[in-house]
Design a protein around this motif. Structure first.
Motif, PDB file in Angstrom:
ATOM      1  N   GLY A  50     -55.313  53.368  74.902  1.00 34.20           N
ATOM      2  CA  GLY A  50     -55.869  52.334  75.676  1.00 34.20           C
ATOM      3  C   GLY A  50     -57.240  51.601  75.226  1.00 34.20           C
ATOM      4  N   GLY A  51     -57.768  50.484  75.840  1.00 27.95           N
ATOM      5  CA  GLY A  51     -59.039  50.104  75.216  1.00 27.95           C
ATOM      6  C   GLY A  51     -58.710  48.609  74.790  1.00 27.95           C
ATOM      7  N   LEU A  52     -59.297  47.548  75.436  1.00 28.08           N
ATOM      8  CA  LEU A  52     -59.147  46.346  74.836  1.00 28.08           C
ATOM      9  C   LEU A  52     -59.742  45.849  73.445  1.00 28.08           C
ATOM     10  N   ALA A  53     -60.772  46.611  73.209  1.00 24.51           N
ATOM     11  CA  ALA A  53     -61.404  46.364  71.749  1.00 24.51           C
ATOM     12  C   ALA A  53     -61.594  44.860  71.456  1.00 24.51           C
ATOM     13  N   VAL A  54     -62.180  44.090  72.494  1.00 26.07           N
ATOM     14  CA  VAL A  54     -62.461  42.610  72.542  1.00 26.07           C
ATOM     15  C   VAL A  54     -63.178  42.273  71.394  1.00 26.07           C
ATOM     16  N   ALA A  55     -62.501  41.531  70.374  1.00 28.12           N
ATOM     17  CA  ALA A  55     -63.166  40.834  69.262  1.00 28.12           C
ATOM     18  C   ALA A  55     -63.810  41.673  68.235  1.00 28.12           C
ATOM     19  N   SER A  56     -63.503  42.954  68.209  1.00 30.15           N
ATOM     20  CA  SER A  56     -63.977  44.106  67.390  1.00 30.15           C
ATOM     21  C   SER A  56     -62.957  44.784  66.564  1.00 30.15           C
ATOM     22  N   GLN A  57     -62.830  44.528  65.361  1.00 33.65           N
ATOM     23  CA  GLN A  57     -61.891  44.976  64.314  1.00 33.65           C
ATOM     24  C   GLN A  57     -62.364  46.515  64.281  1.00 33.65           C
ATOM     25  N   PHE A  58     -63.747  46.852  64.307  1.00 36.85           N
ATOM     26  CA  PHE A  58     -64.047  48.271  64.150  1.00 36.85           C
ATOM     27  C   PHE A  58     -63.481  49.233  65.027  1.00 36.85           C
ATOM     28  N   GLY A  60     -60.257  35.448  68.572  1.00 32.72           N
ATOM     29  CA  GLY A  60     -60.996  34.939  67.350  1.00 32.72           C
ATOM     30  C   GLY A  60     -61.298  36.083  66.180  1.00 32.72           C
ATOM     31  N   PRO A  61     -61.679  35.599  65.300  1.00 31.78           N
ATOM     32  CA  PRO A  61     -62.106  36.588  63.885  1.00 31.78           C
ATOM     33  C   PRO A  61     -63.252  37.332  64.533  1.00 31.78           C
ATOM     34  N   ASP A  62     -63.453  38.460  64.067  1.00 31.15           N
ATOM     35  CA  ASP A  62     -64.642  39.301  63.976  1.00 31.15           C
ATOM     36  C   ASP A  62     -65.486  39.086  62.805  1.00 31.15           C
ATOM     37  N   PRO A  63     -66.836  38.509  62.924  1.00 32.42           N
ATOM     38  CA  PRO A  63     -67.492  37.981  62.205  1.00 32.42           C
ATOM     39  C   PRO A  63     -68.136  39.370  61.166  1.00 32.42           C
ATOM     40  N   LEU A  64     -68.022  40.462  61.682  1.00 33.10           N
ATOM     41  CA  LEU A  64     -68.786  41.820  60.978  1.00 33.10           C
ATOM     42  C   LEU A  64     -67.919  42.095  59.932  1.00 33.10           C
ATOM     43  N   VAL A  65     -66.633  41.618  59.856  1.00 31.55           N
ATOM     44  CA  VAL A  65     -65.750  42.223  58.991  1.00 31.55           C
ATOM     45  C   VAL A  65     -65.584  41.178  57.763  1.00 31.55           C
ATOM     46  N   ALA A  66     -66.082  41.803  56.423  1.00 26.15           N
ATOM     47  CA  ALA A  66     -65.842  41.018  55.225  1.00 26.15           C
ATOM     48  C   ALA A  66     -64.639  41.171  54.494  1.00 26.15           C
ATOM     49  N   GLU A  67     -64.014  42.427  54.728  1.00 18.65           N
ATOM     50  CA  GLU A  67     -62.654  42.542  54.110  1.00 18.65           C
ATOM     51  C   GLU A  67     -61.940  43.493  54.987  1.00 18.65           C
ATOM     52  N   GLY A  68     -60.851  43.573  55.025  1.00 20.03           N
ATOM     53  CA  GLY A  68     -59.784  44.549  55.661  1.00 20.03           C
ATOM     54  C   GLY A  68     -59.140  44.359  57.085  1.00 20.03           C
ATOM     55  N   ALA A  69     -59.697  43.130  57.535  1.00 17.57           N
ATOM     56  CA  ALA A  69     -59.238  42.677  59.050  1.00 17.57           C
ATOM     57  C   ALA A  69     -57.564  42.709  59.359  1.00 17.57           C
ATOM     58  N   MET A  70     -57.419  43.518  60.413  1.00 15.05           N
ATOM     59  CA  MET A  70     -55.975  43.544  60.964  1.00 15.05           C
ATOM     60  C   MET A  70     -55.601  42.251  61.392  1.00 15.05           C
ATOM     61  N   SER A  71     -54.168  42.121  61.479  1.00 14.91           N
ATOM     62  CA  SER A  71     -53.901  40.898  62.329  1.00 14.91           C
ATOM     63  C   SER A  71     -52.506  41.256  62.919  1.00 14.91           C
ATOM     64  N   ILE A  72     -52.161  40.297  63.918  1.00 12.54           N
ATOM     65  CA  ILE A  72     -50.732  40.794  64.659  1.00 12.54           C
ATOM     66  C   ILE A  72     -49.586  40.019  63.983  1.00 12.54           C
ATOM     67  N   THR A  73     -48.565  40.709  63.712  1.00  9.58           N
ATOM     68  CA  THR A  73     -47.357  40.095  63.163  1.00  9.58           C
ATOM     69  C   THR A  73     -46.135  40.621  64.049  1.00  9.58           C
ATOM     70  N   ASP A  74     -45.470  39.956  64.594  1.00  8.92           N
ATOM     71  CA  ASP A  74     -44.298  40.398  65.282  1.00  8.92           C
ATOM     72  C   ASP A  74     -44.673  41.504  66.353  1.00  8.92           C
ATOM     73  N   PRO A  87     -60.322  53.276  52.571  1.00 11.15           N
ATOM     74  CA  PRO A  87     -61.096  54.500  52.825  1.00 11.15           C
ATOM     75  C   PRO A  87     -61.769  54.350  54.085  1.00 11.15           C
ATOM     76  N   GLY A  88     -61.927  55.520  54.994  1.00 12.25           N
ATOM     77  CA  GLY A  88     -62.389  55.652  56.298  1.00 12.25           C
ATOM     78  C   GLY A  88     -61.718  54.550  57.237  1.00 12.25           C
ATOM     79  N   LEU A  89     -62.308  53.941  57.838  1.00 10.55           N
ATOM     80  CA  LEU A  89     -61.843  52.938  58.872  1.00 10.55           C
ATOM     81  C   LEU A  89     -60.927  51.841  58.155  1.00 10.55           C
ATOM     82  N   GLY A  90     -61.255  51.832  56.722  1.00 14.81           N
ATOM     83  CA  GLY A  90     -60.488  50.484  56.035  1.00 14.81           C
ATOM     84  C   GLY A  90     -61.168  49.191  56.119  1.00 14.81           C
ATOM     85  N   LEU A  91     -62.304  48.929  56.637  1.00 17.11           N
ATOM     86  CA  LEU A  91     -63.154  47.873  56.918  1.00 17.11           C
ATOM     87  C   LEU A  91     -64.284  47.851  55.966  1.00 17.11           C
ATOM     88  N   THR A  92     -64.638  46.619  55.578  1.00 16.45           N
ATOM     89  CA  THR A  92     -65.567  46.428  54.915  1.00 16.45           C
ATOM     90  C   THR A  92     -66.897  45.455  55.688  1.00 16.45           C
TER      91      THR A  92
END
Length: 391
Positions: free
Chosen positions: A306-314, A345-359, A368-373
């Motif tokens: 659970g947890g919405l994680a609103v607008a937070s890729q981290f 909307g996009p998370d401005p804190l992520v330079a690289e590695g942002a996830m996105s929804i497909t299907d 490495p780590g969480l996979g986000l820059t």
């Protein structure tokens, strides 16, 4: 890697989100207000950083953490204890922090996730590798549908989830102004609008009584109720067990009633639930989440993230790595962090590695780590308040 410096930041959100559930509103607050905003943590040492972000959802109906209480707990108590410690000493750190300041699960979740991010980066592996490996490389997502006075608004949101993002699991908020009978009407109308190919559960957020819950489940049986999530008060374990005994196969999920490993044990021993809803900010991070999942496995209880994680890729990424470690046959429904990976909307804190929804699903990060820059310049722009802890 030994921790040399810690930054705690209360950060602005790129959007304001308002939703309705049984006890009131879920509101991230106006721009500039600290209450309702996310807390971002940086653990820094020996050329490696660990990152984490959590938005305490208070004011709310079942958690005590606020943005400022989380920041203060880390600044005043937890942070100084971490300086000089190895990020790999997870259990020792957990014991130490508990001995000095109990509770505070959101603050503990930030620390635990940041420690895992740093460990992954130090070893050059994704966080899920540290937790048992990748059992699922794609994570199906659920969409939580806000209460509304007009069921048409709920139907429109549900259609957005299904038509625009391919979501196949919906959770309708319930226990609003009209009582459980209005919830029956809402459920029937959403089911009629969406058809039979979508799983639809219901979440009253502790807003019903035991008799109301049982009456609702009987009333919507013809509409294929997917599950019922925490219909009664947090401590009413016997009530949950009674509901489960009357559910006739409809899965019963614990959310507000599940904060600790002891809560999980009480629910299991009472045979009160079919599913544990694990939210990292609620249970204290990845380490306790894995322990609760193991207890669930021992008792045949499935795991929902659970947890919405609103607008937070981290925040979403931490949940995604946790989900990845649980074999599909031991999971239930779909993960709730959809709002963190694009729709708001996009998370401005992520330079690289942002996830996105497909299907209706996301791919598990493999970096490495969480996979986000982290975009440091964006973090500076988004910071409302910052504290630093050094030796």
């Amino acid at each position: 890697m030994k921790i040399e410096r810690i930054e705690v930041r209360i950060t602005e959100m790129p959007i304001r989100i308002k939703r309705i559930f049984s006890s009131g509103s879920y509101d991230s607050g106006p721009a500039g207000q600290l209450l309702g905003k996310p807390v971002f943590l940086r653990l820094i040492g020996e050329g490696i950083e660990g990152h984490a972000q959590i938005r305490p959802i208070s004011p709310g109906h079942f958690v005590a953490d606020t943005s400022e209480s989380v920041a203060t707990a880390i600044r005043e108590v937890y942070g100084p204890l971490l300086i000089g410690r190895s990020v790999f000493d997870i259990e020792a750190i957990d014991e130490l922090l508990t001995s000095r300041l109990a509770g505070n699960p959101a603050a503990r979740a930030l620390i635990d996730i940041a420690l895992h991010d740093a460990m992954g980066k130090a070893l050059g592996v994704p966080v899920h590798r540290l937790l048992g490996g990748c059992s699922q490389s794609r994570i199906e997502l659920e969409w939580s549908v806000s209460l509304a006075d007009d069921v048409g608004v709920m139907i429109e949101e549900a259609r957005t989830a299904v038509d625009d993002y391919g979501i196949k699991v919906l959770c309708l908020k319930a226990a609003g102004k009209g009582g459980w009978r209005r919830d029956v009407e809402n459920f029937g109308k959403v089911r009629a609008a969406l058809g039979d190919d979508v799983v639809i559960g219901v979440d009253p957020n502790t807003g019903w009584t035991v008799p109301e819950t049982i009456a609702f489940m009987h009333a919507v049986r013809e509409h294929d109720l997917g599950y019922v999530e925490q219909p009664v008060l947090r401590r009413d374990v016997r009530g949950m067990a009674e509901i489960r005994a009357q559910a006739k196969g409809v899965p019963v999920m614990a959310d507000e009633g599940l904060f600790t490993l002891s809560d999980a044990a009480d629910l299991a021993l009472a045979r009160a639930v079919d599913v544990y809803c694990i939210k990292l900010y609620k249970v204290g991070g990845l380490t306790p989440a894995r322990k609760i999942a193991a207890l669930g496995e021992a008792h045949g209880i499935l795991i929902n993230s659970g947890g919405l994680a609103v607008a937070s890729q981290f925040e979403a990424a931490a949940s995604c790595h946790f989900c990845a470690t649980i074999p599909a046959r031991r999971t239930f429904g779909a993960a709730e962090f959809a709002f963190g990976v694009g729709p708001k909307g996009p998370d401005p804190l992520v330079a690289e590695g942002a996830m996105s929804i497909t299907d209706g699903a996301v791919d598990v990060p493999m970096g490495p780590g969480l996979g986000l820059t982290l975009d440091l310049a964006a973090l500076e722009r988004m910071t409302l308040q910052t504290f630093e802890i050094r030796a």
